[in-house]
Design an enzyme around this catalytic site. Structure first.
Site, short mmCIF file in Angstrom:
data_model
loop_
_atom_site.label_atom_id
_atom_site.label_comp_id
_atom_site.label_asym_id
_atom_site.label_seq_id
_atom_site.Cartn_x
_atom_site.Cartn_y
_atom_site.Cartn_z
N ARG A 79 5.73 35.76 -33.51
CA ARG A 79 6.34 34.63 -32.81
C ARG A 79 6.20 33.33 -33.59
O ARG A 79 6.70 32.30 -33.17
CB ARG A 79 5.70 34.45 -31.43
CG ARG A 79 5.92 35.62 -30.47
CD ARG A 79 5.37 35.26 -29.11
NE ARG A 79 5.27 36.37 -28.19
CZ ARG A 79 6.22 36.72 -27.30
NH1 ARG A 79 7.34 36.03 -27.25
NH2 ARG A 79 6.03 37.74 -26.48
N ASP B 270 7.19 38.00 -15.84
CA ASP B 270 8.41 37.24 -16.17
C ASP B 270 9.55 37.60 -15.22
O ASP B 270 9.78 38.78 -14.93
CB ASP B 270 8.88 37.57 -17.59
CG ASP B 270 7.93 37.10 -18.68
OD1 ASP B 270 6.73 36.95 -18.40
OD2 ASP B 270 8.40 36.92 -19.82
N HIS C 41 4.74 37.90 -20.42
CA HIS C 41 5.15 37.45 -21.76
C HIS C 41 5.77 38.51 -22.66
O HIS C 41 6.42 38.17 -23.63
CB HIS C 41 3.93 36.81 -22.45
CG HIS C 41 4.23 35.95 -23.64
ND1 HIS C 41 5.29 35.08 -23.70
CD2 HIS C 41 3.57 35.81 -24.83
CE1 HIS C 41 5.27 34.45 -24.88
NE2 HIS C 41 4.24 34.88 -25.57
N HIS D 204 -0.14 33.56 -18.61
CA HIS D 204 1.16 34.05 -19.06
C HIS D 204 1.07 34.84 -20.37
O HIS D 204 1.56 35.96 -20.46
CB HIS D 204 2.16 32.89 -19.24
CG HIS D 204 3.49 33.36 -19.74
ND1 HIS D 204 4.36 34.07 -18.94
CD2 HIS D 204 4.09 33.28 -20.96
CE1 HIS D 204 5.43 34.40 -19.65
NE2 HIS D 204 5.29 33.93 -20.87
N ASN E 163 5.75 30.11 -21.37
CA ASN E 163 6.22 29.36 -22.55
C ASN E 163 7.65 28.85 -22.37
O ASN E 163 8.07 27.94 -23.08
CB ASN E 163 6.12 30.21 -23.82
CG ASN E 163 6.95 31.47 -23.78
OD1 ASN E 163 6.81 32.28 -22.85
ND2 ASN E 163 7.79 31.68 -24.76
N HIS E 164 8.40 29.40 -21.41
CA HIS E 164 9.77 28.90 -21.19
C HIS E 164 9.82 27.72 -20.21
O HIS E 164 10.87 27.10 -20.05
CB HIS E 164 10.70 30.02 -20.72
CG HIS E 164 11.15 30.90 -21.85
ND1 HIS E 164 12.35 30.73 -22.50
CD2 HIS E 164 10.53 31.93 -22.46
CE1 HIS E 164 12.47 31.64 -23.46
NE2 HIS E 164 11.37 32.37 -23.46
N ASP F 8 7.67 31.97 -16.98
CA ASP F 8 8.99 32.40 -17.44
C ASP F 8 9.90 32.71 -16.25
O ASP F 8 10.49 33.78 -16.12
CB ASP F 8 8.91 33.59 -18.42
CG ASP F 8 8.48 33.13 -19.81
OD1 ASP F 8 8.01 31.98 -19.95
OD2 ASP F 8 8.61 33.92 -20.78
N HIS G 249 12.64 35.42 -15.58
CA HIS G 249 13.76 35.02 -16.46
C HIS G 249 15.10 34.90 -15.73
O HIS G 249 16.11 35.46 -16.14
CB HIS G 249 13.89 36.00 -17.63
CG HIS G 249 12.94 35.70 -18.75
ND1 HIS G 249 12.90 34.47 -19.39
CD2 HIS G 249 11.99 36.45 -19.34
CE1 HIS G 249 11.96 34.48 -20.32
NE2 HIS G 249 11.38 35.67 -20.31
N ASP H 31 15.48 30.88 -18.04
CA ASP H 31 16.05 31.27 -19.34
C ASP H 31 16.48 32.74 -19.39
O ASP H 31 15.88 33.60 -18.77
CB ASP H 31 15.10 30.97 -20.51
CG ASP H 31 15.05 29.48 -20.86
OD1 ASP H 31 15.96 28.75 -20.44
OD2 ASP H 31 14.10 29.08 -21.55
N ARG H 32 17.53 32.96 -20.16
CA ARG H 32 18.12 34.28 -20.41
C ARG H 32 18.88 34.84 -19.22
O ARG H 32 19.89 35.49 -19.39
CB ARG H 32 17.07 35.28 -20.91
CG ARG H 32 16.40 34.88 -22.23
CD ARG H 32 15.72 36.08 -22.88
NE ARG H 32 15.03 35.78 -24.12
CZ ARG H 32 15.59 35.72 -25.32
NH1 ARG H 32 16.90 35.88 -25.45
NH2 ARG H 32 14.87 35.48 -26.40
#
Length: 371
Positions: free
Chosen positions: A257, A79, A285, A198, A146-147, A114, A81, A117-118
């Protein structure tokens, strides 16, 4: 009857190639300068140029299978991010996927999803990764996380990031990048020995064939219902599932989750690897303290490449190098960036839609050598 010659589809236009190279070289130059002068007002490309990258790169992804084959040797990132600063630090500390200052001729690169995001540089990270894919389509591989899904990234920062960067065309760019994400492979197979994915294998993925030939564009379903197909469940597990808490927790367990996925035990991993002739599963992940962490007695490895996740966890970031050793055996090495090596505090969004998922807590740490 003689067959018509097969015509190779046209590659990226010269304009797209030149643009991609300019973006990569611009970041290469900036990353050697003092961070403070550019990190608040980074502008890599115009809206028109970003849309050109999207329109170009989607044609490359379209031709790839949902399970993409990757040669050795190979670097695997977890990730990111939106943490561009960490990614540039990795490139500078180890190697750039570039022909002027890097190892792109001898090395493949996999980014395990990923990307967004964030973190505050989501749009820039995607712009850089799409550029690398255009320049080195058979060396750089992006796997979906998943993002990379509208339902997630409308809330977790990517949409806002696109709008702040491009006040007029931001939503358009966000939509277009998400269109491209639906053409990403959901897994990569390195040298037929290592599966890179992922999330994981969940309870629906039993063979590599389950990951092959999934028609694109691939939509991620929002919830499992009576009409959910097996293929939809495979995609959910690939993007969302996690290993159980430790090697003592076997079988398939419910996931914190939510109901769309599960946790899978070390017995599932070892059975899957044996039946598919694999040595290792590499997945991302979950944030892990040292940037990488083993599970299933060394048959699964979690890698996470953003340091100090959301300014909260003080974790290191890692990238995994897969190489063939002198005996012909495929071995993995973790290359680590310590938390605090780069000040990434500005790079995390102040407001988070939801608190970050908890870090995996290692019971016993098996180690890859670090270098």
């Amino acid at each position: 009857g003689s067959q018509a010659p097969t015509v190779a589809p046209p590659g990226p236009s010269q304009e797209a190639q030149a643009l991609a190279l300019r973006i990569v070289r611009q970041l290469m130059d900036l990353s050697n300068r003092d961070r403070t002068d550019w990190r608040y007002n980074l502008h890599l490309a115009t809206a028109r140029e970003v849309l050109l990258l999207c329109g170009t790169v989607v044609e490359i992804f379209r031709r790839e299978d949902s399970l993409v084959q990757v040669p050795l040797p190979c670097r695997v990132y977890g990730d990111i991010h939106g943490q561009l600063l960490d990614l540039l630090e990795f490139f500078n500390a180890f190697s750039w996927p570039d022909k002027r200052r890097g190892d792109i001729f001898s090395m493949s690169y996999i980014f395990l999803g990923d990307f967004v995001d964030r973190g505050a540089y989501s749009c820039d990270v995607v712009t850089l990764l799409f550029s690398l894919k255009i320049l080195y389509p058979r060396k750089v591989f992006l796997v979906r996380g998943n993002h990379e899904d509208r339902l997630m990234n409308v809330n977790y920062g990517f949409h806002d990031n696109c709008q702040r960067k491009f006040p007029v065309e931001g939503t358009d760019i966000w939509e277009r990048m998400n269109d491209v994400f639906e053409f990403l492979p959901v897994a990569a197979l390195v040298d037929n020995t290592t599966l890179c994915i992922h999330g994981g294998i969940g309870d629906s993925i039993n063979s590599l064939d389950d990951l092959r030939g999934i028609p694109k564009p691939i939509q991620v379903v929002g919830e499992i219902t009576a009409s959910t197909t097996r293929q939809d469940r495979v995609v959910l597990d690939a993007l969302w599932s996690d290993p159980t808490d430790n090697d003592q927790v076997l079988g398939v367990q419910s996931s914190p989750r939510g109901k769309n996925t599960c946790r899978f035990g070390p017995d599932r991993v070892q059975d899957f690897n044996r039946r598919n002739g694999l040595k290792l599963i590499i997945r991302a992940h979950e944030c892990v303290q040292h940037g990488y962490e083993y599970f299933a007695a060394g048959q699964l490895l979690t890698v996470f490449s953003a340091t100090n996740y959301c300014n909260q966890y003080n974790n290191d970031g890692a990238m995994v190098v897969l190489v063939r050793d002198d005996t012909g055996e495929v071995v993995e090495h973790a290359q680590v960036i310590k938390s605090g090596q780069v000040d990434t505090s500005h790079g995390w969004n102040d407001q988070q839609f939801r608190a970050p998922s908890p870090m995996r807590r290692a019971e016993g740490l098996g180690g890859a050598d670090c270098w």
